[in-house]
Every structure is written in structure tokens, then in C-alpha cells.
Design an enzyme around this catalytic site. Structure first.
Site, PDB file in Angstrom:
ATOM      1  N   ARG A 358       0.898  -1.315   0.053  1.00 23.81           N
ATOM      2  CA  ARG A 358      -0.052   0.109   0.032  1.00 23.81           C
ATOM      3  C   ARG A 358       0.847   1.296  -0.100  1.00 23.81           C
ATOM      4  O   ARG A 358       0.554   2.358  -0.557  1.00 23.81           O
ATOM      5  CB  ARG A 358      -1.010  -0.145   1.123  1.00 23.81           C
ATOM      6  CG  ARG A 358      -2.081   0.999   1.151  1.00 23.81           C
ATOM      7  CD  ARG A 358      -3.015   0.899   2.083  1.00 23.81           C
ATOM      8  NE  ARG A 358      -4.248   0.323   1.716  1.00 23.81           N
ATOM      9  CZ  ARG A 358      -5.330   0.425   1.019  1.00 23.81           C
ATOM     10  NH1 ARG A 358      -5.569   1.847   0.796  1.00 23.81           N
ATOM     11  NH2 ARG A 358      -6.357  -0.394   0.940  1.00 23.81           N
ATOM     12  N   GLU A 759      -9.760   6.124   7.212  1.00 23.39           N
ATOM     13  CA  GLU A 759      -8.495   6.131   7.334  1.00 23.39           C
ATOM     14  C   GLU A 759      -7.816   7.455   6.616  1.00 23.39           C
ATOM     15  O   GLU A 759      -6.982   8.128   7.053  1.00 23.39           O
ATOM     16  CB  GLU A 759      -7.614   5.097   6.576  1.00 23.39           C
ATOM     17  CG  GLU A 759      -7.796   3.882   7.400  1.00 23.39           C
ATOM     18  CD  GLU A 759      -7.331   2.448   6.673  1.00 23.39           C
ATOM     19  OE1 GLU A 759      -8.155   2.120   5.655  1.00 23.39           O
ATOM     20  OE2 GLU A 759      -6.149   2.208   6.746  1.00 23.39           O
TER      21      GLU A 759
END
Ligand code: MTE
Ligand code: HPA
Ligand code: MOS
Length: 806
Positions: A358, A759
Site C-alpha cells: 500500500r 483512514e
């Protein structure tokens, strides 16, 4: 967005689902879940009577009244014992023996439980099988759990754990990323990702910069520490209460450690007192430890870590080290980038692979990188095994490109906002370095809007004037964007299930595979179901996460809780509604699609009835009043070998403008003003979404300013309590803190046009780090064009170092 068109062969949500016992034909002309990517809006009800409203969190009142139960509040079964961990005091060593005699002699002590007591697999069921349940013949970090002491009280267990004598022969330990790189010490092989020709892009660049950056990790500091309560039931059945983001994984891990099939293990969790990624895998360890002890003693065992133990034992956000070489033109546009990212993974892989992936997927942040060469190292060190933390590697990708752009602007003597705007994705530059088209980019409109709202340009001038007259205090301002990919990068996790039960009084109970950790998931799911059935919100109750209700549920993570579980619950509710509509259409001789569910009433062209009356009548006709719902995100795919494809369903965007002041003599700093414009699509619950944005921002601010993890030369974490590890307090929240929501709906097909929010806002805090670097540049009095060498977190010490150019 291309996600609206599922790839060939992909099938959509309703396909293959069991048909309800009295199946309603979908109303004429209405699309079903089998068409397109999702389900249509409720055709009969005014959409969003509950959705779009700032309903309070479903537990808010109970939480402030102390009436909301966490695991430690559950009534304990008779005979419950308490465990405390025995931990390694050495970073790396051979475990030659454990002498528990002194501990066993202490009052209340019932057993010392070690690796030999694990009845099933002695290795945890973690994906790489690289962690023992309890240390076997070696230890790999200070804090590794070697066993448990079980006693009649928590205090007795903790005291006795300290009396256990360990015989460990120390071996050389690797404690830093540079040491790990030098020793070729990795938990997983390095990964590289390239596009275009970085070497050419660099060679032909008008300007070049190279640099290094270190960014520290972060302790989750959930208010409720890690805890598990394991209950042996009859006939080798188990119940585990776990404060976990992933009950299904706790079930899996406990079953494997006990040598049982998964159907023997039932995991429940009503709520967590915060998880932030720290209870995605780490909760599993506690559950397994408690279960092994309960198995050994044949009675219920509770394991609750003390805060210091929690710090010392559990993994944190991955610290990263970067090295880069960037080429750019006179306008600040990047023409070539070579970037090495090295993650400190700790002693085992845990989630480090997907976290580091990621980071690779987010080191473009919002910017088009034409010619790029990325290398990602997953370094093995003898420290805690670092794990998921809000953003999941994304923040570690975004921060490096933002610091690079900040330094490019400095090198050229330009406003960083202009340099950022020039590098954005746009016409002819809209495909990411991992080959995903960026088709929903709102930043070219969002950034200028925030710039105006925050008066960025004027304030930048004012700050320059103010700094010119202020020899000691220096201000800095920065505006940074966020683009965050929504979906689990591991495509298989993007699925969810739900159950909707309508009782004969018309009240509704919902259960889904997600967990409630304070983020408001249950509230949003209840709002979605209430609208689907046209009911007031108070008629819908969401119940505890439970592996016996929804099997094989994914972790509540990747910010996808509502996208996945909300949609599954919507599908389930829709099926119950269709059953009722089919029944009434026969009764009143009308089309099912002419029946409206709203305000707790059901209206056909002929008659209006109360929802509960319809439910009672339908029950008498043996109509099914409950349903399951299943959803999988359409259109996503990616090739793990090349790291290319469309890993994300869509992107969430936002931007923040932060102003700081820095005392150049002491290194102290404060955040003065923050303006945020963030994209949550069409908000399901604006109050909850704004709370997530504020909380995410402040948590990110802590990561980049005051929260410092410090290990000593022996690998001991020395900052293991709130006395030495400083999370932001209310006093650190800027007096001017404005959050606004971008008004546009998600262009991808999500529940009510909403977007994930959990997030992405954390990365808005990178504006604080950039503002601090600008303040350092104003205060250092050396070459104004040189890069600012500031590592994160920007503690007073690091700021003073950057000011002195050390
Ligand atoms: N908010 C609160 N109050 N507590 C938490 O633990 N975890 C964050 C975020 N917001 C968290 C939170 C993380 S890491 C994620 S992935 C998401 O919530 C998970 O929930 P969601 O998918 O329902 O947004
Ligand atoms: N995000 C959060 N948690 C995860 C992911 C992800 O992409 N993949 C596996 N666990
Ligand atoms: Mo969040 S780090 O995906 O639990």
C-alpha cells in the site's frame, strides 16, 4: 468510473444467492442486484430519511454513562482465572530454559503455560507461519511472549510472571533498518514497481535533488487495551470474547492452536474501545494465548494486558526509511523518480507485505509520476512485529512524495501549492504507476477551493512578513492533498455478509460481519437498513459481531466497513422488503413497485398500513421476515506478481491547510490553524464523518509531531507508557480547526453515494509536517533553496537538528 463496468466473468451480488422461501419478483422495471454493480435505491421510499442525518453514535449515551460493555465489563463465569504474560528480556537469543519454580510458589498461582502446552499447531496461523504461539527455542524481540502465568487474580498473575527466571543466551540483534539492509535481513523478499524510464527521466531533468528521510512508527494507543476472555464449553466447543477487528481470524487462529475445526470456536465482540489497525491481527495473539491457558486448566481464562505490556508486546505502525533521487523541470513538474522505501517490519511478516504494497500504491499520492522506479524492502529486525495502523502503509507512501514536492518548491523558490497543482493527475496524465486509471479526480477543483476558503495565498504573504519581524518564533503554512485508494488490496477480502431480522412487532435486528470500534459503523448500517425499510432509526438494532451469525467475515479494515457491510445489510433488508411488497401487491392487486415504505408506514395505491401491521399479517401468511445479504466489490483486480491492475474501487480525496509556529530556540512548536476540505461522498452521517476527519487528523498530527518510539541499544522500547509516549491532548487541538465536506456524491456505486472515511483523513496531517518544514526553512538562516532535512516525528529535538542543518 470504470468500476461501474464489472470485468468479464465477474458476477454481481445477487447471483447464486439462495432465493427467499416466498420469493418476491422484483418490481417491474426495477433493477435487481444482479444487474449493474449494486442495488438500486429504494424505489418506493423517500431516500435517506435516516441516511444523511447526524444521528448520534448508537452507543454514545451508553458510553458516556459507563453503561456500554467492553470485554472486561462482561460478567465473569464462576472459576475464571487470570493470566499475565512472561516476556523475553532479550532482543535475540537462544531460549535455553524457563524456571518457573519461584513463580509457582507465589500465592494464587495455578499454572505456568508454555509452548509445550499448545495442544494444536505450535505456530500461529499467521499467513507466513513465522510466529510461534509461545517462543519455542529462540526469542526474537524484547517483549516476545514465552508463556503465561495463570492465577486467581490479575495482580497475582502479574507478580508471578516477574518471578519466572529465563535462561537466554543472547545472540547478535538487528535493531535498525540500515543494519537489516546491510545484513540482508528481510521478512519478505523486496518488491519493485516501475513505469517508464526513471533513469532517462532523471538524466534529462533540468534539476535534480536527492535525499533521505526517516519516518517513525506509532503506537495505536487504543483506550481499551488488548484483551481476550476464553471460555471452554461442553464437548470441545469454545466461546471467545475478543476485542478484535477480525473475529473470523480469531476463530481461525484459536481453532488451529487448539487443534479444532473452526465450527468449534465461536467468537463474539460487541465493541472495541478503539482498534486503529492494532487489533486486526494482534488481538488474535491474545485470544490464542488465553485459549491455550484455558485449555490447559479446563476453566475460563481472561488475559488483559497492562498498558506497558501492550506497548512492549504488540506491533505498531511500520517505521520507514527512504532514499530518493528526483528529476524535475523549471515548473517543478517531476520528470523522473527513483525511490527506495525500507519498512521496519519487526521480527515477523504479519501484515507487512500488504502494508508495504500500500505504501508503493500511495507514493504518488495525488501526482502523476511518468517515469518512476520504486523498490520496497521489508526489513526484518529484532523488534515487535509491526502491523496495520490507520492508513496501512498509505501514510508512509504519501509523506515521502509530499516532502519531495516541498523541497522541489524550495529549490525553485516557488510556492509549493503551485508545484503541487502542476503535478496533479489530469488530462493525458491520468493513469497511476500501477496502471489504474484515475477517473474520479476532484482535486483540481477541491484544492483551489480550499486555498480560497483558507486564504492560503494571503496568509502565506502575511506569514512571510511576520517572520521577517520575528527573530525567534517562525511560522509556517502548507496545504497538502490526499488521494487514498479504497478497497482491501487483497481482492478476496472485499466481500461481506449481513442478516436482517424483522420481528413480528416490526422491530428490526441487523447483524453484519463488521466490528464497531468507535468509528460509527453500526450506526451507519442501522441508518441504511432503516431507510431501506422506511422505518425510524430507533426501530433498528445492530447486534454484536459474531462468527456464528456471519461466517468468514473480513477484518473491519481498509476503511471499507460501511461500503461492504452496509451494502450487504442493504441487500438483506431489500429482500425482506420485496417479500412484503409481493405479499401486499397480491392483496391489493397493485404492482409491487407502487408500494412505498416510509415513515413506518406501507402505502399501496389502495391503502396505508403501519409497518408492524403489515409484518404481522405477512407472518400469518408464512412470509419470510428475515434475510441474508451478500456483497462483493465489483470490478477490482490486481496482479500480485507485477503489482498492477485496479486494486481500488475508487479514491477518497481531501486536503488540509495547516499553520504552525516554531520556537527556533527550544524547538517547541504548535499547530495554530487547520482548515480541511474532505470528500466523504454523500455522507451517511455528517457528524460521524466529521468526527472521523477530526480524529484521523489529530491522530496523524500525533504520529508526525510528538509520538516518538525510542528503542535503546538492547532493543528495549523505552517509551512504553503515557509518561514518555505523548499522544495529542485536547490542548494540542488547534483553536481554529474547521472541517468541511466536499458536496459531491461518490461516482462509484456505493451505499447512497457515500465514501469511506476511516483512514484517509490521517494523511491530512502531513500538512502540519510540511508547515513545520517551512517554518524550519524560515528559521535556519542558511541557503533558502536547500532541502529541509527533518525526520518524523518533528519533536523538539528533531526540529532543532533540522534548524542547525545537522
Ligand atoms: N475510529 C475510531 N473511533 N476507532 C478506531 O479504532 N479505526 C480506523 C478508522 N476509524 C478507528 C476509527 C481504521 S484503522 C479503520 S480501517 C476504519 O476506522 C475501520 O472502520 P470502517 O471501515 O468502518 O471505517
Ligand atoms: N487494508 C487494511 N487491512 C488490510 C488490508 C488493507 O489493504 N489488506 C489486508 N488487511
Ligand atoms: Mo485499518 S489500519 O485498515 O484497521
Amino acid at each position: 468510473m470504470s468500476a461501474a463496468r464489472p470485468p468479464e466473468g465477474a458476477h454481481t451480488a445477487a447471483e447464486g444467492e439462495g432465493i427467499p422461501s416466498i420469493a418476491a419478483r422484483p418490481p417491474e422495471g426495477a433493477r435487481t442486484a444482479a444487474e449493474g454493480t449494486g442495488i438500486p435505491a429504494n424505489p418506493g421510499a423517500p431516500p435517506r430519511a435516516a441516511m444523511g442525518q447526524s444521528h448520534p453514535h448508537e452507543s454514545a449515551r451508553a458510553q458516556v454513562a459507563g453503561a456500554a460493555h467492553y470485554i472486561d465489563d462482561l460478567p465473569e463465569l464462576k472459576g475464571t482465572l487470570y493470566a499475565a504474560p512472561i516476556v523475553s528480556t532479550v532482543a535475540h537469543g537462544r531460549l535455553d530454559g524457563v524456571d518457573a519454580s519461584a513463580a509457582m510458589a507465589l500465592p494464587g498461582v495455578r499454572a505456568v503455560v508454555l509452548a509445550v502446552d499448545v495442544p494444536g499447531d505450535k505456530m500461529l496461523a499467521a499467513p507466513e507461519r513465522d510466529e510461534p504461539v509461545f517462543a519455542i527455542d529462540s526469542v526474537q524481540f524484547v517483549g516476545q511472549v514465552i508463556g503465561l502465568v495463570v492465577a486467581g487474580s490479575v495482580q497475582q498473575a502479574r507478580r508471578a510472571a516477574r518471578a519466572v527466571k529465563l535462561d537466554i543466551t543472547a545472540l547478535p540483534a538487528i535493531l535498525s533498518v540500515p543494519d537489516a539492509l546491510a545484513a540482508d535481513s528481510h521478512v519478505l523478499p523486496p518488491v519493485s514497481l516501475r513505469r517508464g524510464d526513471a533513469a532517462r527521466g532523471l538524466a534529462q531533468a533540468q534539476h535534480r535533488l536527492s535525499g533521505r528521510l526517516e519516518v517513525g512508527g506509532q503506537e495505536h494507543f487504543y483506550l481499551e487495551g488488548q484483551i481476550a476472555y476464553a471460555l471452554p464449553l461442553e464437548q470441545r466447543q469454545w466461546c471467545i470474547h475478543s476485542s478484535t477487528q477480525h473475529p473470523g481470524q480469531v476463530q481461525h487462529w484459536v481453532a488451529q492452536a487448539l487443534g479444532l475445526e473452526r465450527h468449534a470456536v465461536h467468537v463474539q465482540c460487541r465493541r472495541l474501545g478503539g482498534g486503529f489497525g492494532g487489533k486486526e491481527t494482534q488481538a488474535g495473539h491474545l485470544a490464542v494465548w488465553a485459549a491455550v491457558a484455558a485449555h490447559r486448566l479446563g476453566c475460563p481464562v481472561k488475559l488483559r494486558l497492562a498498558r506497558d505490556e501492550d506497548f512492549i508486546i504488540t506491533g505498531k505502525r511500520h517505521p520507514f526509511c527512504y532514499q530518493y533521487d528526483v528529476g524535475f523541470d523549471d515548473t517543478g513538474r517531476i520528470t523522473g523518480l527513483r525511490l527506495q522505501m525500507a519498512a521496519n517490519c519487526g521480527f515477523s511478516a504479519d501484515l507487512s507485505g500488504p502494508v508495504a504494497d500500500r505504501a508503493l500504491f500511495h507514493c504518488d499520492n495525488a501526482y502523476y509520476l511518468s517515469d518512476v522506479e520504486l523498490t520496497s524492502y521489508r526489513c526484518k529486525t529484532h523488534t515487535q512485529s509491526h502491523t496495520a495502523f490507520r492508513g496501512f502503509g498509505g501514510p508512509q507512501g504519501v509523506i515521502v512524495i509530499e516532502t519531495i514536492l516541498g523541497d522541489i518548491a524550495r529549490a525553485l523558490g516557488q510556492d509549493a501549492q503551485d508545484v503541487r497543482l502542476r503535478n496533479l493527475y489530469g488530462e493525458g496524465r491520468s493513469v497511476t504507476h500501477y496502471q489504474m486509471p484515475v477517473q474520479d479526480n476532484i482535486l483540481p477543483a477541491l484544492l483551489p477551493q480550499l486555498e480560497r476558503q483558507a486564504r492560503y495565498r494571503q496568509r502565506r504573504q502575511e506569514i512571510a512578513h511576520w517572520n521577517a519581524r520575528s527573530p525567534v518564533l517562525k511560522r509556517g503554512i502548507a496545504l497538502t492533498p490526499v488521494k487514498f485508494g479504497i478497497s482491501f488490496t487483497a481482492t478476496l477480502f472485499n466481500q461481506a455478509g449481513a442478516l436482517v431480522h424483522v420481528y413480528t412487532d416490526g422491530s428490526v435486528q441487523v447483524n453484519h460481519g463488521g466490528t464497531e470500534m468507535g468509528q460509527g459503523l453500526h450506526t451507519k448500517v442501522a441508518q441504511i437498513v432503516a431507510d431501506e425499510l422506511g422505518l425510524p432509526l430507533h426501530r433498528v438494532q445492530v447486534t454484536a459481531s459474531d462468527t456464528s451469525k456471519i461466517p468468514n467475515a473480513s477484518a473491519t479494515a481498509a476503511s471499507s466497513g460501511t461500503d461492504l457491510n452496509g451494502r450487504a445489510a442493504q441487500i438483506a433488508a431489500r429482500q425482506v422488503r420485496d417479500n412484503l411488497a409481493a405479499y401486499l401487491s397480491a392483496l391489493d392487486g397493485c404492482a409491487a413497485h407502487d408500494i412505498r415504505f416510509e415513515d413506518g408506514q406501507v402505502r399501496t395505491p389502495r391503502q396505508q398500513r403501519r409497518f408492524d401491521a403489515v409484518v404481522q399479517a405477512a407472518y400469518a401468511q408464512r412470509i419470510q421476515l428475515w434475510s441474508d445479504g451478500f456483497y462483493r466489490t465489483p470490478g477490482i483486480h490486481y496482479d500480485k506478481a507485477t503489482l498492477t491492475g485496479q486494486p481500488f474501487f475508487y479514491f477518497a480525496y481531501g486536503a488540509a491547510c495547516s499553520e504552525v509556529v516554531l520556537d527556533t530556540l527550544t524547538g517547541e512548536s504548535r499547530v495554530l490553524k487547520v482548515d480541511i476540505l474532505h470528500d466523504v461522498g454523500r455522507s451517511i452521517n455528517p457528524a460521524i464523518d466529521i468526527g472521523q476527519i477530526e480524529g484521523g487528523f489529530v491522530q496523524g498530527m500525533g504520529w508526525l509531531t510528538t509520538e516518538q518510539l525510542q528503542w535503546d541499544g538492547q532493543g528495549r522500547l523505552t517509551t512504553h507508557a503515557p509518561s514518555t509516549y505523548k499522544i495529542p491532548t485536547t490542548g494540542d487541538i488547534p483553536a481554529h480547526f474547521r472541517v468541511e465536506l466536499w458536496p459531491e456524491a461518490n461516482r462509484a456505486d456505493t451505499v447512497g453515494g457515500s465514501k469511506a472515511v476511516g483512514e484517509p483523513p490521517l494523511m491530512l496531517a502531513i500538512s502540519v509536517f510540511e508547515a513545520l518544514r517551512n517554518a524550519v526553512a524560515a528559521g535556519r538562516g542558511t541557503d533558502a533553496h536547500a532541502p529541509v532535512a527533518l525526520n518524523a516525528p518533528a519533536t523538539a529535538e528533531n526540529l532543532l537538528r533540522a534548524l542547525s542543518g545537522q
